[in-house]
Design an enzyme around this catalytic site. Sequence first.
Site, PDB file in Angstrom:
ATOM      1  CB  CYS A 220     -11.383  17.016  -5.520  1.00  8.39           C
ATOM      2  SG  CYS A 220     -11.961  16.634  -7.164  1.00  8.39           S
TER       3      CYS A 220
ATOM      4  NE  ARG B  99      -9.101  14.628  -0.675  1.00  9.48           N
ATOM      5  CZ  ARG B  99      -9.840  13.957   0.195  1.00  9.48           C
ATOM      6  NH1 ARG B  99      -9.288  13.480   1.277  1.00  9.48           N
ATOM      7  NH2 ARG B  99     -11.123  13.784   0.000  1.00  9.48           N
TER       8      ARG B  99
ATOM      9  CD1 TRP C 233      -8.257  11.269  -9.987  1.00  5.08           C
ATOM     10  CD2 TRP C 233     -10.473  11.007  -9.999  1.00  5.08           C
ATOM     11  NE1 TRP C 233      -8.523  10.047 -10.543  1.00  5.08           N
ATOM     12  CE2 TRP C 233      -9.876   9.840 -10.569  1.00  5.08           C
ATOM     13  CE3 TRP C 233     -11.865  11.049  -9.914  1.00  5.08           C
ATOM     14  CZ2 TRP C 233     -10.617   8.768 -11.036  1.00  5.08           C
ATOM     15  CZ3 TRP C 233     -12.609   9.969 -10.380  1.00  5.08           C
ATOM     16  CH2 TRP C 233     -11.978   8.842 -10.932  1.00  5.08           C
TER      17      TRP C 233
ATOM     18  CG  ASN D  81     -14.175  16.012  -2.849  1.00  8.32           C
ATOM     19  OD1 ASN D  81     -14.257  15.299  -3.845  1.00  8.32           O
ATOM     20  ND2 ASN D  81     -13.841  15.538  -1.659  1.00  8.32           N
ATOM     21  N   GLY D  82     -16.847  16.081  -4.895  1.00  6.62           N
ATOM     22  CA  GLY D  82     -18.069  15.279  -4.888  1.00  6.62           C
ATOM     23  C   GLY D  82     -18.692  15.285  -6.271  1.00  6.62           C
TER      24      GLY D  82
ATOM     25  CD  GLU E 260      -2.029  -4.869  -2.068  1.00  6.28           C
ATOM     26  OE1 GLU E 260      -3.164  -4.889  -2.551  1.00  6.28           O
ATOM     27  OE2 GLU E 260      -1.384  -3.818  -1.918  1.00  6.28           O
TER      28      GLU E 260
ATOM     29  CE  LYS F  17       0.057  -1.547  -3.978  1.00  2.97           C
ATOM     30  NZ  LYS F  17      -0.957  -1.401  -2.996  1.00  2.97           N
TER      31      LYS F  17
ATOM     32  CD  GLU G 139      -1.906   0.926  -6.852  1.00  6.16           C
ATOM     33  OE1 GLU G 139      -2.824   1.737  -6.932  1.00  6.16           O
ATOM     34  OE2 GLU G 139      -1.710   0.241  -5.821  1.00  6.16           O
TER      35      GLU G 139
ATOM     36  CG  HIS H 176      -8.370 -25.497 -14.698  1.00  6.64           C
ATOM     37  ND1 HIS H 176      -8.860 -26.739 -15.044  1.00  6.64           N
ATOM     38  CD2 HIS H 176      -7.777 -25.645 -13.487  1.00  6.64           C
ATOM     39  CE1 HIS H 176      -8.598 -27.604 -14.067  1.00  6.64           C
ATOM     40  NE2 HIS H 176      -7.932 -26.954 -13.110  1.00  6.64           N
TER      41      HIS H 176
ATOM     42  CE  LYS I 154      -3.000   6.646   0.247  1.00  7.49           C
ATOM     43  NZ  LYS I 154      -2.464   5.297  -0.023  1.00  7.49           N
TER      44      LYS I 154
END
Length: 606
Positions: free
Chosen positions: A2, A27, A76, A100-101, A479, A483, A486, A502, A601
């Site tokens: 947020c 955010r 968010w 926010n939180g 990584e 990438k 996402e 395996h 983010k």
Amino acid sequence: MCGIIGYTGKEEVKEILLDALESLEYRGYDSAGIAVSDQEAEEIQIFKCAGRVSDLKRVCADEEIHAKCGIGHTRWATHGGVSNVNAHPHQVGRVTVVHNGIIENYKELAAEYRLNGQLKSETDSEVAAAVLNALYNGNPRETIYQAVSRLQGTFALVILFEDFPGRIFSIRNVSPIVATQSEEGCMLASDVTALCRFTNRYFVVPEYCLLELSEDGIALSDMQGKAVEPEYMEVNWGLNSSDKGGYPFYMEKEIMEQPEAIQNTIQNRIVDGMPDFTEDGVPDSLFVNCERVCVVACGTAMHAGLIAQSLVKSILNMHMDVELASEYMYTDPVVDEKTLVIAISQSGETIDTLEALKYARKQGARSLAIINVKGSSIARASEYVLYTDAGPEMAVASTKAYTTQLALIYLIVAKMAQVRGVWKEKQVKEYIAELKRVPSAIEKVLERRKEIHLIAKNILEAKDLFMIGRGLDYSLLLEGSLKLKEVSYIHSEAYASGELKHGPIALITNHTPVVAVVTQTRIMQKEISNIKEVQSRGARVILFIKGELLQSLRQEIEIFTLPNLRDEFMVIPASVALQLMAYYVSSDKGFDVDKPRNLAKVVTVE
Ligand code: M6R
């Protein structure tokens, strides 16, 4: 998570809030809203909607909004779905709030204060607004302190009281708030990115201090009402460095910025060809006295930790743990005063990493943080900090933060090899000289990005994709795979190529593209054998290979040759190539590359 903004001053507030929300949108982008305090009308008007800031702009477009004080929020979603009514700000009685939180005890509070009749949304945030309203006695300070003493969880609350027009109040626990004052007025925000276009000076609001913004300026006081002097710091990001700079997406811009970002990160930390952290205030003893090193981090930052782990093992012959920060304190970590904990984070606000670091410090561990955002919570919670000089990273998918983290990791490993007597000066210097060649190696990959674009076109239709490699190649593919998934929503998995037989090889068909990376000379032959195994089962292989290893390969594979560096440093150019591939897949599919679905983010919830 947020984004929050607040402004009071000489300027009309609408555009200031909307522009700042746009720069904070990374955010969270589920919904957006503003509340403005119009002195003439003596009322607080709210405009909000589910969707992006661009949707909010449409909502506000036809409205006559003349106000010089206001707050805004981009969400968010945690508690309550994505809807107009759950969007912030929330107004209850004379109190308007953005938050926010997470207020963990919101249900208990709603019952205790009999709020249910008053609540319109499903959010914990509206409960905080309602508690403030229930306790409001005409004195904002008393009311806010009484209310927050009842809140459990994390919060950055920004509050307007109807009978205090032109004034913004804020208080926080864990979730960040920064503030500044410029000629135009006073501002607060979740992070410095939103303030950059006004000034490069800001301060972090200390936890449980009351911040008050008004036309008289900024007042900061502690719980006893004693004035607190803000500790201003400067951010050296250019005032417009959070613009897209002519690129269609931040992700592309940030990929392209990597040579410069790495150069900025290393140049002042190399003195006479040797690693030097004197200007950062990080003493050599930190690296000598530790018996154990442990990285705590999440996502991409954790992947940077995996590269550190390989280097520490092979160069220093030393064991190193890399822990998912979200798991750390629940898995009985071995940590004591001989442990050096390295917290890695772009934002410096990831709550899992912050909590893991705090836990380790409580057990007596020494600490070093690798952070991009100056003054962020993790930076302040750590004994020592090394800042990556990547500039603001706006795309949700991390690119330049990762490679600058790696640049610092190479320097740290060289410093450890030097001060622990593992390497002679000459060896350290040779290694550092190679690190200095990394920016130009990246340039070479960037110059050939059209070739990577063509490769990307061949995987646009893939549903599943595998990435295979060994050693450092495997670590960097974890990584690369993150990438791709996402930003492109293609299901992608990275496997150590020797592990395929395996089990996972059962999934390989002629519809499964396999991306292989081969940069490590000593295991190259084995990697090639593994590639042949998947080829024989029909897989189409796309190979990223260090140029000088190429000759022994048959050419029927789609190949991108990477510039030559010492094996340890090949991680960076190979990662840049994979970043470009992910970027082109996403943009060719028409996705909003910078804002992938469901993500944000800055992850400030556990
Ligand atoms: O700000 P941090 O580096 O602590 O963030 C950690 C992760 O949330 C982050 O790296 C995430 O995995 C990125 N979206 C990856 O691109």
